[in-house]
Design a protein around this motif. Structure first.
Motif, PDB file in Angstrom:
ATOM      1  N   ARG A  82      34.861  29.789  47.088  1.00  0.00           N
ATOM      2  CA  ARG A  82      33.659  30.565  47.427  1.00  0.00           C
ATOM      3  C   ARG A  82      32.682  30.510  46.260  1.00  0.00           C
ATOM      4  N   VAL A  83      31.408  30.214  46.582  1.00  0.00           N
ATOM      5  CA  VAL A  83      30.389  29.976  45.565  1.00  0.00           C
ATOM      6  C   VAL A  83      29.070  30.609  45.982  1.00  0.00           C
ATOM      7  N   GLY A  84      28.121  30.581  45.050  1.00  0.00           N
ATOM      8  CA  GLY A  84      26.765  31.011  45.348  1.00  0.00           C
ATOM      9  C   GLY A  84      25.758  29.984  44.865  1.00  0.00           C
ATOM     10  N   LEU A  85      24.579  30.004  45.471  1.00  0.00           N
ATOM     11  CA  LEU A  85      23.486  29.098  45.128  1.00  0.00           C
ATOM     12  C   LEU A  85      22.192  29.887  45.149  1.00  0.00           C
ATOM     13  N   GLY A  86      21.359  29.704  44.118  1.00  0.00           N
ATOM     14  CA  GLY A  86      20.114  30.441  44.016  1.00  0.00           C
ATOM     15  C   GLY A  86      18.870  29.576  44.155  1.00  0.00           C
ATOM     16  N   TRP A  87      17.821  29.938  43.398  1.00  0.00           N
ATOM     17  CA  TRP A  87      16.509  29.306  43.518  1.00  0.00           C
ATOM     18  C   TRP A  87      16.536  27.831  43.135  1.00  0.00           C
ATOM     19  N   PHE A  88      17.336  27.477  42.138  1.00  0.00           N
ATOM     20  CA  PHE A  88      17.417  26.085  41.690  1.00  0.00           C
ATOM     21  C   PHE A  88      18.628  25.402  42.314  1.00  0.00           C
ATOM     22  N   SER A  89      18.440  24.136  42.690  1.00  0.00           N
ATOM     23  CA  SER A  89      19.537  23.375  43.280  1.00  0.00           C
ATOM     24  C   SER A  89      19.870  22.122  42.476  1.00  0.00           C
ATOM     25  N   HIS A  90      19.054  21.796  41.475  1.00  0.00           N
ATOM     26  CA  HIS A  90      19.319  20.617  40.639  1.00  0.00           C
ATOM     27  C   HIS A  90      18.370  20.650  39.445  1.00  0.00           C
ATOM     28  N   HIS A 103      18.515  25.146  31.500  1.00  0.00           N
ATOM     29  CA  HIS A 103      18.267  24.349  32.705  1.00  0.00           C
ATOM     30  C   HIS A 103      17.161  24.945  33.569  1.00  0.00           C
ATOM     31  N   ASN A 104      17.029  26.265  33.532  1.00  0.00           N
ATOM     32  CA  ASN A 104      16.012  26.936  34.346  1.00  0.00           C
ATOM     33  C   ASN A 104      14.594  26.649  33.867  1.00  0.00           C
ATOM     34  N   LEU A 105      14.451  26.033  32.688  1.00  0.00           N
ATOM     35  CA  LEU A 105      13.136  25.665  32.167  1.00  0.00           C
ATOM     36  C   LEU A 105      12.857  24.171  32.321  1.00  0.00           C
ATOM     37  N   CYS A 106      13.778  23.458  32.936  1.00  0.00           N
ATOM     38  CA  CYS A 106      13.596  22.021  33.168  1.00  0.00           C
ATOM     39  C   CYS A 106      12.308  21.798  33.958  1.00  0.00           C
ATOM     40  N   LEU A 107      11.447  20.929  33.447  1.00  0.00           N
ATOM     41  CA  LEU A 107      10.131  20.720  34.057  1.00  0.00           C
ATOM     42  C   LEU A 107      10.214  19.999  35.398  1.00  0.00           C
ATOM     43  N   THR A 108      11.347  19.362  35.683  1.00  0.00           N
ATOM     44  CA  THR A 108      11.498  18.655  36.954  1.00  0.00           C
ATOM     45  C   THR A 108      12.604  19.275  37.818  1.00  0.00           C
ATOM     46  N   ALA A 109      12.978  20.523  37.523  1.00  0.00           N
ATOM     47  CA  ALA A 109      14.065  21.170  38.269  1.00  0.00           C
ATOM     48  C   ALA A 109      13.726  21.239  39.752  1.00  0.00           C
ATOM     49  N   GLU A 110      14.732  20.997  40.569  1.00  0.00           N
ATOM     50  CA  GLU A 110      14.590  21.048  42.023  1.00  0.00           C
ATOM     51  C   GLU A 110      14.823  22.479  42.501  1.00  0.00           C
ATOM     52  N   LYS A 111      13.905  22.963  43.334  1.00  0.00           N
ATOM     53  CA  LYS A 111      14.042  24.301  43.897  1.00  0.00           C
ATOM     54  C   LYS A 111      14.664  24.205  45.288  1.00  0.00           C
ATOM     55  N   THR A 112      15.543  25.136  45.592  1.00  0.00           N
ATOM     56  CA  THR A 112      16.354  25.055  46.806  1.00  0.00           C
ATOM     57  C   THR A 112      15.531  24.995  48.082  1.00  0.00           C
ATOM     58  N   ILE A 113      14.328  25.607  48.088  1.00  0.00           N
ATOM     59  CA  ILE A 113      13.527  25.619  49.326  1.00  0.00           C
ATOM     60  C   ILE A 113      12.164  24.963  49.149  1.00  0.00           C
ATOM     61  N   VAL A 114      11.989  24.199  48.084  1.00  0.00           N
ATOM     62  CA  VAL A 114      10.716  23.504  47.850  1.00  0.00           C
ATOM     63  C   VAL A 114      10.948  22.004  48.019  1.00  0.00           C
ATOM     64  N   GLY A 115      10.382  21.446  49.082  1.00  0.00           N
ATOM     65  CA  GLY A 115      10.545  20.011  49.327  1.00  0.00           C
ATOM     66  C   GLY A 115      11.930  19.637  49.807  1.00  0.00           C
ATOM     67  N   ARG A 116      12.727  20.610  50.184  1.00  0.00           N
ATOM     68  CA  ARG A 116      14.069  20.355  50.719  1.00  0.00           C
ATOM     69  C   ARG A 116      14.450  21.525  51.611  1.00  0.00           C
ATOM     70  N   SER A 285      19.787  30.292  33.508  1.00  0.00           N
ATOM     71  CA  SER A 285      20.546  29.045  33.560  1.00  0.00           C
ATOM     72  C   SER A 285      21.849  29.252  34.323  1.00  0.00           C
ATOM     73  N   PRO A 286      22.547  28.176  34.661  1.00  0.00           N
ATOM     74  CA  PRO A 286      23.854  28.331  35.309  1.00  0.00           C
ATOM     75  C   PRO A 286      24.834  29.158  34.472  1.00  0.00           C
ATOM     76  N   THR A 287      24.801  28.985  33.148  1.00  0.00           N
ATOM     77  CA  THR A 287      25.705  29.748  32.281  1.00  0.00           C
ATOM     78  C   THR A 287      25.376  31.230  32.313  1.00  0.00           C
ATOM     79  N   THR A 288      24.082  31.562  32.254  1.00  0.00           N
ATOM     80  CA  THR A 288      23.685  32.966  32.298  1.00  0.00           C
ATOM     81  C   THR A 288      23.996  33.574  33.658  1.00  0.00           C
ATOM     82  N   THR A 289      23.848  32.789  34.714  1.00  0.00           N
ATOM     83  CA  THR A 289      24.194  33.270  36.049  1.00  0.00           C
ATOM     84  C   THR A 289      25.675  33.614  36.128  1.00  0.00           C
ATOM     85  N   ALA A 290      26.518  32.752  35.568  1.00  0.00           N
ATOM     86  CA  ALA A 290      27.957  33.025  35.562  1.00  0.00           C
ATOM     87  C   ALA A 290      28.273  34.282  34.751  1.00  0.00           C
TER      88      ALA A 290
END
Length: 333
Positions: A82-90, A103-116, A285-290
């Motif tokens: 069982r997992v969770g997924l938020g605003w960022f997907s990559h 990772h949350n400051l990555c300039l090319t980060a993929e958003k879960t509901i933007v363009g996908r 970031s993923p670490t802070t989320t955890a």
């Protein structure tokens, strides 16, 4: 095929929609969606308020579910977990921000509901680094909103080294603010809730506030001048920010996670004299989320939620848009 709910035009109703996601990528996972929170960002995307929406649009970025499939190179999660997924997907995983753990400051980060396609569906996909396993003790029916609203208010506590001895103010007791009160109380802080609604005082105190200030009462705000080490603004409204700057102690910080409509205006002199700071932050970031999930599990922290079936998705959106949500909405299959 993935079965979902999509809007075909800006502001349109969500309708049943299906699509073929293609082959699973090597570092990608597919999640069987059990629950998905409904966030104001979903509403903004549905209406194309930010000018970045693409249709058909499948919202949903507060996903909780189990791993249905993993790519050949996935090592961080396993099928059935069982997992969770938020605003960022990559995120790119090689820029200076990703390499430094931001990772949350990555300039090319993929958003879960933007363009996908997002999580208002029976399945959703994401890169493994943004898919976070749930710790023991977390209620899967409640945890979804922590992956957006929760991490939004938890991240600055970590980033700006808020201490248990600090006096902290939270402006706005809504979807974000109520979670901030719970986190900050468990963190050990002396917490003051600022709200335009005096009827929320009792509930704010139950959520973790030590003190309550009616923010429509200028004299009440002036009475707390030079009181706070940190003030977190969660509202999407224009306020007299100078009053809140004056409420900070020397070296205090006014931090924004709510997107105010217009430019933030205030005099520079109080900031200079008190060596005060103004800042903002996105999610974490993923670490802070955890870390947030572990902290929430340890202290029994969960958002206040209302639950709708996925078939009631349009009713849920209308409930949110009408300002009736108390305080977060979760869809369930």
């Amino acid at each position: 095929m993935i079965h979902a709910y999509a809007a075909k035009t800006a502001g349109g109703l969500l309708e049943p929609f299906e699509y073929d996601p293609g082959a699973l990528k090597d570092e990608e996972v597919e999640i069987n969606v059990e629950y998905c929170g409904v966030c104001h960002s979903d509403l903004s995307m549905l209406k194309n308020d930010w000018g970045i929406s693409q249709y058909p649009l499948i919202p949903g970025h507060e996903v909780v579910g189990t791993i249905a499939a993993v790519g050949d190179r996935v090592t961080t999660v396993k099928i059935g977990q069982r997992v969770g997924l938020g605003w960022f997907s990559h995120s790119c995983m090689h820029c200076e921000w990703c390499m430094s753990g931001n990772h949350n400051l990555c300039l090319t980060a993929e958003k879960t509901i933007v363009g996908r396609y997002g999580g208002f569906a029976d399945k959703v996909r994401a890169h493994e680094e943004w898919v976070t396993p749930l710790p023991e003790g977390i209620n899967p029916a409640k945890v979804g909103p922590l992956f957006c609203g929760g991490i939004t208010v938890f991240n600055p506590i970590v980033q700006f080294d808020v201490k248990p001895t600090d006096k902290v103010g939270v402006i706005g007791i809504g979807g974000l603010g109520h979670m901030a009160l719970r986190f900050l109380q468990a963190w050990g802080c002396d917490v003051t809730a600022f709200s335009t609604n005096p009827d929320k005082e009792s509930e704010a105190r139950e959520l973790g506030a030590t003190h309550f200030v009616n923010s429509r009462d200028t004299k009440a705000i002036e009475a707390v001048t030079n009181s706070f080490d940190f003030i977190l603004s969660t509202v999407n409204a224009d306020l007299d920010w100078g009053i809140y700057i004056n409420a900070l102690r020397p070296k205090g910080r006014l931090h924004f996670v709510g997107v105010v409509p217009n430019a933030i205006q205030m005099g520079a002199f109080p900031i200079i004299l008190g060596q005060k700071s103004l800042s903002g932050s996105p999610l974490g970031s993923p670490t802070t989320t955890a870390k947030m999930l572990d902290f929430a599990a340890r202290h029994g922290i969960e958002p206040v939620t209302e639950t709708f079936d996925f078939s009631q998705v349009n009713e849920a959106i209308a409930h949110l848009e009408a300002g009736k949500a108390r305080y977060r909405i979760v869809l369930q299959h």
